[in-house]
Design an enzyme around this catalytic site. Structure first.
Site, PDB file in Angstrom:
ATOM      1  CE1 TYR A  59      -3.179  -2.890   0.276  1.00  0.00           C
ATOM      2  CE2 TYR A  59      -3.644  -2.265   2.537  1.00  0.00           C
ATOM      3  CZ  TYR A  59      -3.882  -3.073   1.454  1.00  0.00           C
ATOM      4  OH  TYR A  59      -4.829  -4.061   1.530  1.00  0.00           O
ATOM      5  CG  LEU A 207     -18.739  -0.082   2.447  1.00  0.00           C
ATOM      6  CD1 LEU A 207     -18.496   1.281   3.056  1.00  0.00           C
ATOM      7  CD2 LEU A 207     -20.176  -0.545   2.679  1.00  0.00           C
ATOM      8  N   GLY A 208     -17.748  -2.337  -1.847  1.00  0.00           N
ATOM      9  CA  GLY A 208     -17.581  -2.320  -3.294  1.00  0.00           C
ATOM     10  C   GLY A 208     -16.794  -1.123  -3.784  1.00  0.00           C
ATOM     11  N   GLY A 210     -16.459   1.669  -2.457  1.00  0.00           N
ATOM     12  CA  GLY A 210     -17.246   2.877  -2.240  1.00  0.00           C
ATOM     13  C   GLY A 210     -18.563   2.923  -2.968  1.00  0.00           C
ATOM     14  CG  PHE A 211     -21.144   1.094  -6.744  1.00  0.00           C
ATOM     15  CD1 PHE A 211     -21.184   2.020  -7.777  1.00  0.00           C
ATOM     16  CD2 PHE A 211     -22.225   0.235  -6.583  1.00  0.00           C
ATOM     17  CE1 PHE A 211     -22.285   2.097  -8.626  1.00  0.00           C
ATOM     18  CE2 PHE A 211     -23.320   0.306  -7.430  1.00  0.00           C
ATOM     19  CZ  PHE A 211     -23.348   1.240  -8.453  1.00  0.00           C
TER      20      PHE A 211
END
Length: 335
Positions: A59, A207-208, A210-211
């Site tokens: 990351y 949450l996909g 952010g979707f």
């Protein structure tokens, strides 16, 4: 650990908060970061009882681990700290997977230095190296446990067969794989095997990307370096079709007076007490919104309705662009 309203669960024998905090977006992939706000978000997580902090050496090319290290300085005893290894960026920019035993030790020591700690509570194989038997990789990790440097071991995005093989070498506490209302690949085969082996489930991207928060309404609104600009599910006709499905999720959330994100997280939490999602955020307000999902209770009718609204075939587009699939694969079905 602080006494709070956020409940606790177990990953194998490791006690953790029922939700963790993912830190990828604090340093890459989802637009500009704000270090001060990111550190404040980690501090707030600890205060409200979200004490499982998840990072990885890849990351931000180590920047996430360094940021987490600064955030938990003097507070190491208050968190369950998890990191991952296996992804390597070559000088020419290519990403490869390295699971060689000698690399395990080198990657681990580099992570400890960035995190400013002498041990990890949970250490994952981030992706499986197809050229190295999983027994050899986990064997090297086992030596870290035996030396007292790691408390529990985990795997990420592996097949049921690989998980079984790994567990013969050493108990695996956690399996971290993408799992959400819009990515359910683990359910048919991997999930039952993990549960038969006593392995806890840590859904990333719950949450996909952010979707499922309902805040993503236009794909051209992403910043230039946001990975979603090229994600198949966020572009063109796929995106428009997915927004139509999301509208039904938003309607159901509104009926319950909760946010779509809370509904999506509550659905995962309702899948079993061995499920600990790690929604990522770089802002305190979204952290608090996500944590509040641990108090949402869904009925059997609610769960059935969600299964009807967002059946796996309801969504359009793959998880990754072609370039990433070439490295990672499209589903958790590595050998």
């Amino acid at each position: 650990m602080p006494e709070t309203s956020v409940p606790r669960r177990r990953l194998g024998g490791l006690e953790v908060s029922a939700e963790g905090l993912g830190t990828l977006g604090m340093v890459q992939s989802y637009g500009r970061g704000d270090e001060a706000e990111a550190i404040a978000t980690i501090h707030r997580a600890i205060e409200i009882g979200v004490f499982l902090i998840d990072t990885a050496d890849i990351y931000g090319d180590g920047r996430s681990e360094s940021l987490v290290g600064r955030a938990i300085a003097g507070r190491r005893h208050e968190v369950v700290l998890a990191s991952k290894f296996g992804n390597v960026i070559l000088p020419d920019g290519r990403r490869v997977i390295d699971g060689r035993p000698e690399y395990v030790r080198a990657a681990f020591e580099a992570s400890l230095a960035r995190l400013g700690t002498d041990h990890l509570d949970l250490y994952y194989v981030h992706r499986v190296d197809p050229t190295v038997p999983i027994e050899e990789t986990v064997g090297a990790m086992t030596r870290l446990v035996e030396a007292g440097h790691v408390r529990y071991l985990g795997l990420s995005e592996v097949s049921a067969r690989t998980l079984e093989r790994a567990c013969r070498v050493h108990p695996i506490a956690a399996l971290q794989s993408e799992w959400s209302l819009w990515t359910r690949d683990v359910e048919p085969e991997v999930l039952p095997v993990a549960r038969s082996l006593g392995v806890g489930i840590v859904p990333y991207c719950p949450l996909g990307r952010g979707f499922l928060s309902g805040r993503v309404t236009a794909s051209d609104a992403f910043e230039a370096d946001d990975v979603r600009r090229t994600s198949p599910r966020f572009v063109g006709d796929n995106f428009r079709r997915n927004l139509a499905v999301l509208e039904r999720v938003k309607e159901m959330a509104a009926e319950r007076a909760i946010t779509p994100a809370q509904l999506a997280l509550a659905w995962l939490l309702a899948q079993g007490n061995d499920v600990v999602p790690i929604p990522g955020t770089k802002r305190r307000r979204y952290l608090e919104e996500n944590a509040a999902a641990t108090s949402v209770r869904l009925t059997a009718d609610d769960l059935a309705r969600l299964d009807e609204i967002v059946a796996p075939e309801a969504w359009s587009g793959g998880r990754y662009p072609e370039a990433q699939r070439a490295v990672y694969g499209e589903t958790p079905s590595l050998p």
